[in-house]
Design a protein around this motif. Sequence first.
Motif, mmCIF file in Angstrom:
data_model
loop_
_atom_site.group_PDB
_atom_site.id
_atom_site.type_symbol
_atom_site.label_atom_id
_atom_site.label_comp_id
_atom_site.label_asym_id
_atom_site.label_seq_id
_atom_site.Cartn_x
_atom_site.Cartn_y
_atom_site.Cartn_z
ATOM 1 N N GLY A 82 48.075 43.062 35.513
ATOM 2 C CA GLY A 82 48.432 44.130 34.580
ATOM 3 C C GLY A 82 47.849 45.461 35.012
ATOM 4 O O GLY A 82 48.588 46.406 35.304
ATOM 5 N N ASP A 83 46.544 45.539 35.067
ATOM 6 C CA ASP A 83 45.869 46.757 35.516
ATOM 7 C C ASP A 83 44.536 46.347 36.131
ATOM 8 O O ASP A 83 43.601 45.970 35.405
ATOM 9 C CB ASP A 83 45.631 47.712 34.351
ATOM 10 N N PRO A 84 44.435 46.444 37.442
ATOM 11 C CA PRO A 84 43.219 45.955 38.092
ATOM 12 C C PRO A 84 41.980 46.782 37.743
ATOM 13 O O PRO A 84 40.866 46.280 37.899
ATOM 14 C CB PRO A 84 43.552 46.038 39.584
ATOM 15 N N ALA A 85 42.179 48.003 37.279
ATOM 16 C CA ALA A 85 41.016 48.780 36.842
ATOM 17 C C ALA A 85 40.423 48.161 35.585
ATOM 18 O O ALA A 85 39.206 47.977 35.473
ATOM 19 C CB ALA A 85 41.423 50.242 36.591
ATOM 20 N N VAL A 86 41.273 47.822 34.640
ATOM 21 C CA VAL A 86 40.809 47.115 33.451
ATOM 22 C C VAL A 86 40.155 45.795 33.848
ATOM 23 O O VAL A 86 39.093 45.415 33.334
ATOM 24 C CB VAL A 86 41.990 46.863 32.485
ATOM 25 N N ALA A 87 40.794 45.117 34.792
ATOM 26 C CA ALA A 87 40.281 43.814 35.214
ATOM 27 C C ALA A 87 38.904 43.945 35.852
ATOM 28 O O ALA A 87 38.006 43.141 35.588
ATOM 29 C CB ALA A 87 41.259 43.165 36.194
ATOM 30 N N LEU A 88 38.729 44.967 36.665
ATOM 31 C CA LEU A 88 37.452 45.104 37.371
ATOM 32 C C LEU A 88 36.326 45.431 36.395
ATOM 33 O O LEU A 88 35.231 44.872 36.472
ATOM 34 C CB LEU A 88 37.557 46.183 38.455
ATOM 35 N N ILE A 89 36.612 46.350 35.494
ATOM 36 C CA ILE A 89 35.603 46.694 34.491
ATOM 37 C C ILE A 89 35.257 45.461 33.654
ATOM 38 O O ILE A 89 34.075 45.168 33.407
ATOM 39 C CB ILE A 89 36.134 47.839 33.592
ATOM 40 N N SER A 90 36.281 44.709 33.278
ATOM 41 C CA SER A 90 36.046 43.496 32.479
ATOM 42 C C SER A 90 35.274 42.455 33.267
ATOM 43 O O SER A 90 34.412 41.748 32.721
ATOM 44 C CB SER A 90 37.382 42.904 32.029
ATOM 45 N N ALA A 91 35.599 42.344 34.540
ATOM 46 C CA ALA A 91 34.954 41.328 35.377
ATOM 47 C C ALA A 91 33.441 41.508 35.377
ATOM 48 O O ALA A 91 32.684 40.534 35.319
ATOM 49 C CB ALA A 91 35.502 41.405 36.802
#
Lengths: 397, 397, 397, 397
Positions: A82-91
């Motif tokens: 979906g959005d890897p920026a969201v994913a990275l922050i969440s990770a």
Amino acid sequence: MSDSTAVEGAVLPALRLDRLPEVTRALADRADAHDREASFPADGIALVHDAGLLTATVAARHGGPGAGLTDTVRILRALGAGDPAVALISAMTLFVHAAEARTPRWPTAAYAEFLHTAADRPALVNHLRVEPELGSPVRGGLPATTARRAGDHWLLTGRKIYSTGAVGLDRMLVWARTDEDPVRVGSFLVRKDSPGLTVEPTWDHVGLRASRSDDVLFDGVRVPVDDVVALAAPGPATPDAVGGAWGALGLTALYLGVAEAARDWLVGFLHERVPTGLGAPLATLPRFQSAVGEIETALTGATVLVDALAADIDAGDPDAPGRAGAAKLLGTRAAIGAVEQALQLTGNHGLTRANPLQRHHRDVLCSRIHTPQDDSLLTAAGRAALDRHPLAAKDTP
Amino acid sequence: MSDSTAVEGAVLPALRLDRLPEVTRALADRADAHDREASFPADGIALVHDAGLLTATVAARHGGPGAGLTDTVRILRALGAGDPAVALISAMTLFVHAAEARTPRWPTAAYAEFLHTAADRPALVNHLRVEPELGSPVRGGLPATTARRAGDHWLLTGRKIYSTGAVGLDRMLVWARTDEDPVRVGSFLVRKDSPGLTVEPTWDHVGLRASRSDDVLFDGVRVPVDDVVALAAPGPATPDAVGGAWGALGLTALYLGVAEAARDWLVGFLHERVPTGLGAPLATLPRFQSAVGEIETALTGATVLVDALAADIDAGDPDAPGRAGAAKLLGTRAAIGAVEQALQLTGNHGLTRANPLQRHHRDVLCSRIHTPQDDSLLTAAGRAALDRHPLAAKDTP
Amino acid sequence: MSDSTAVEGAVLPALRLDRLPEVTRALADRADAHDREASFPADGIALVHDAGLLTATVAARHGGPGAGLTDTVRILRALGAGDPAVALISAMTLFVHAAEARTPRWPTAAYAEFLHTAADRPALVNHLRVEPELGSPVRGGLPATTARRAGDHWLLTGRKIYSTGAVGLDRMLVWARTDEDPVRVGSFLVRKDSPGLTVEPTWDHVGLRASRSDDVLFDGVRVPVDDVVALAAPGPATPDAVGGAWGALGLTALYLGVAEAARDWLVGFLHERVPTGLGAPLATLPRFQSAVGEIETALTGATVLVDALAADIDAGDPDAPGRAGAAKLLGTRAAIGAVEQALQLTGNHGLTRANPLQRHHRDVLCSRIHTPQDDSLLTAAGRAALDRHPLAAKDTP
Amino acid sequence: MSDSTAVEGAVLPALRLDRLPEVTRALADRADAHDREASFPADGIALVHDAGLLTATVAARHGGPGAGLTDTVRILRALGAGDPAVALISAMTLFVHAAEARTPRWPTAAYAEFLHTAADRPALVNHLRVEPELGSPVRGGLPATTARRAGDHWLLTGRKIYSTGAVGLDRMLVWARTDEDPVRVGSFLVRKDSPGLTVEPTWDHVGLRASRSDDVLFDGVRVPVDDVVALAAPGPATPDAVGGAWGALGLTALYLGVAEAARDWLVGFLHERVPTGLGAPLATLPRFQSAVGEIETALTGATVLVDALAADIDAGDPDAPGRAGAAKLLGTRAAIGAVEQALQLTGNHGLTRANPLQRHHRDVLCSRIHTPQDDSLLTAAGRAALDRHPLAAKDTP
């Protein structure tokens, strides 16, 4: 309530893995705008929080779902699509909760307080390690950021770079040295909006633009004296093989999600594009079928590899963490290669900013920059293979 | 007896997975001689038999160990590391037993008789499918080999090529058509030393020389009327996805074993080789460590992939067989690439026949020729990915 | 005057190849700003004009320097290293002059008038061929853009896409069909600021952003009846092998220039970057030396290849144009590969927009989209090789 | 005589470049047998001699044709396409004559005598440099082979390995040290059949089997005191850039010839092979056309590159020798890659010893082992690129 998880009087959002597809779609809808503006994706983080994905790895003993690495790679692949920026922050938040679930190291009160926040709203946390002078911290050396003791507080001063999600972090785990003799190092727990804390918007990358991996400045930021994680004499870091594997596999899954998004766009394009001279969609041509097959094969192999190692790690297989580096190297190569092939197949259509493929490409290129990087992984893998040989002992004088 | 398995009055050799390392070493000792002479490795097959490996997949209900694909890929990787010709011949027998374990299709008496033989001595069996005129049978078409009904026998006439292990087979499952109207096709069970059966020593390949994948001629060979497996009207083969996955994963494991042998030789070479100018083994140079790391990483990834899918298939995961093609393509590429890199690193030493690396290289190149081949796998994977899209339906008029 | 060239009363700027290095530097200084704003690089075009580079290929008989392909690839490599958008816009003008030098096809008065303009100020010209409905025109088919005869004028209506430099063009050679019966096709000469001419700023690419390869709309644009180049019955285009080779080699040189700029930035970075732990520049590490060697080797090979074929074409070697496709395919792969390797070597530093490497990367990816594209080149090369065989004749019924 | 060349009373065979195609064919006819038997190809060498190809580079001042590198790469490509073992043995003689043509270093009488032999029959000569203990001599170090002074002779003792064509050499230039104080090194001229000279048939390689690159033992072999070439104090070898370029380009051309032979076989196979299901030759399938296009493109590019640099070197371009390493690296990669792709396309047909492709593959793999090897070339190219930067000076303390 059957639909939620209680934690010491607070309620973490229920983990809703069934909502992953809709979260992926919702993130994808906003990803282009966040990329263009390089804006912090607070809306996306809220969605992740609402579906219980941001607190998925909070331990059961803390009232969380206690999700393992198997679920985490599934979550990060979906968010990455979906959005890897969201994913990275969440990770980063997922990894901190998972580490605490494995080995409690936070001050008890501090972690409880953070969980209360996490029950109320998206509560992000991240380690801030990298400094301008240092190169990557995993390669050793003392941080320049310094905590000076002042009564019942530390005063923290220094600069951290590549601080993913900085403007949105509730907590920062700032790796720093003390000014004591002998010196100690540890992660100092800094709260958002602390006086002396400044985020400098230095992040202007080609990819993962919305991850806002900015510089953070600390100018005498006060940290209560007990709010330090793992304060100890400096030394060769005790290698946390399992923690390293979480990072390696989790981030690889994230970028495999990016590649899946690229593949999905490509597949749609090939169905929709009907050249006049052909009179049929490009999808009907063997050349494109074979090329999609290369992409699909690469992603299938990498996904099975990541999932298998995640399951092995959840099962406690002691050999599995040692293989996570191979999965990162092969998985990120597969992800990058898949998107590059999609670019090659689509010419101007893939390169125009009217289509998302170029964004997926810029994003997926960031997969290589997370430590451990390819050269380190290769040297480590090679030495391990060489060291298994009976003659290995005699090499070293 | 604790050390064996009873079958209807006969005793199959006990499955001794613990003996795999010694079997690998013993096969490796003889592999060079068999390669130079292109001689059938009867001695190696006997070792495999003695350790119970040749009958590992005989079903428990037939008194066998009932090994699944997980054990089979382990066995074939070990045998492949020793002598891939032995491994390939053994694989064919293992696959036949495994197919019979999944779905009984042999005449009962014929299979019981074959198991009695297998209790006494190495009993090899293989499907003979390919014919000169046909291309590969998996791509459809009727065989030219024909069974003519003569009383209570069939008389079988035709030529099969690429018949692995031909001179050593106890049984041949010969794919043929009847001369009936309407025609039927099936696998006719031919015994060794049948009159009219001739093996022509046509196999002169660069690799897997000892596999003796020769031509076999049938000139009116008598087959009892009931000794036919799966005789039926011709038609699009019911795809046996699980059987296909056994073949794909089993053979991939075999060639990963070849690549492991190449890596092991390389590692030893790098430890032993001390250039005058360096004064230390090549193994101490970062350049070689990194290169070994590439090889090790590729093999680790491919092995985890194959093992994970094998376990999924043993667990009955319905999606797993569909991923076996990806594993074959990626795994054989990894195996070939690893050996090629070892060759590049070792110059004249790798290319001289005094060292085994060149043999591993010639052998591993054969990995690509087993069906399904790369182009078929890619097209199939691409079509499957394209067909998952909602627009797929409209492509086909 | 020794410093200039006379043309029918006008004076084209003198060709100053010695000024290429300073032009490269000046363009490089402004390239980042033009990339960020996607703004037409009028300043850069002026520099190119002033150094006589924009009119280098005007024939001697027209008072120009009559530069051949050897000089042209040198010019385009230098301009590409500075700003490939400037280089691409300039290339189109250079190719038009060169084609006119080889085979006069413009109306005499029109070309003379254009040269007068070119003596005064940067005068850009380009073919506008591609249309939304058409795919690429080189693959055949009639254009949708139509010229309707109205007295002594044509009225031109249609849309062209990917019109490099559109907002800055003095002349557009618009490929269109007539509304006659029988139909004719040709290139209609449209002047800037013609009523009915609109440039739509649709170009929003990841690379070559300042090339402004926008859409151009023609709504009844008047073209004098004689201002048409090569008006003729439609049919299989007479292949202009030499013209094709100019395009293939010229554009390949341009992107090799981009790759040279990337290499130069990388080399500087490796000299300047001194990791704390190393205490010496990265440039001293064998790993980086070898990686730079890969880049250097690839660029050396591609440059010699392009230069050699350019010289052969200038010398009239009839076989040389047929090899230009190989040079494009290999040269653009080398250029892309070199920049990708530089990205891999530099991690975050290469991907941040504070450094030019990511721009070089985005730009060099555009090298593949110019026709003929890789798949066409490969098929053509393969067919040519197959057709040389004696058996080729019998393939075609 | 118009058809020959006079040399001091003897007549070298006339250089007949027009006979190259027939020589290629004749060599090809015998290559398989020589490969299987690993037998010295005396018959092929005789053909090369008869066409004047073995003495092509004898200087005009010595009565030879004085062929340059342009002709030499043409010759070696053609011989390599026929039998690369013949080509390699011939190349060594051509390089010795060419070096003597550039810079006379042989004793005058010795060279004149050798030319007289060369007028009568194929006269082969080669440098013998490599020793078991040494690694490759180009990387420095004193040879172990020693010349002891005994009156008007040297007595030569030692062992050389990888001595291409050893059993057929008329002269050996044996790199050795003297036992003097101070020591000197040089190339001692040994005649065939000298007492104390033994060729040990150690060469058993996977490729270039007929090159008979055996060990040669010297046990007190007598060499007249003046029959030494370039006897001098040891030290860093004066780099002979032009000589190095002859070797690099000549051998690359040779292996491009091998790849051309592979391509030609592939093209024929694709025309001849008509699968039942297809009803037309494989050559009609786009997949194969594109694959042949890859091969053709690679070979075209490499051939133009080698030819261009050879012409530049013949023209005295001082920058050209520095680019020969790039041509070797790229050219041998292209050659190997082309043959590997042909193998991939042809499955069992390519791997059977009934067809020549597997031999071409084994032969072309030897291209990498000639010095300078890839790792040296890459490091050298990288250092050269880095050293051109203004900051380079400060790297070295």
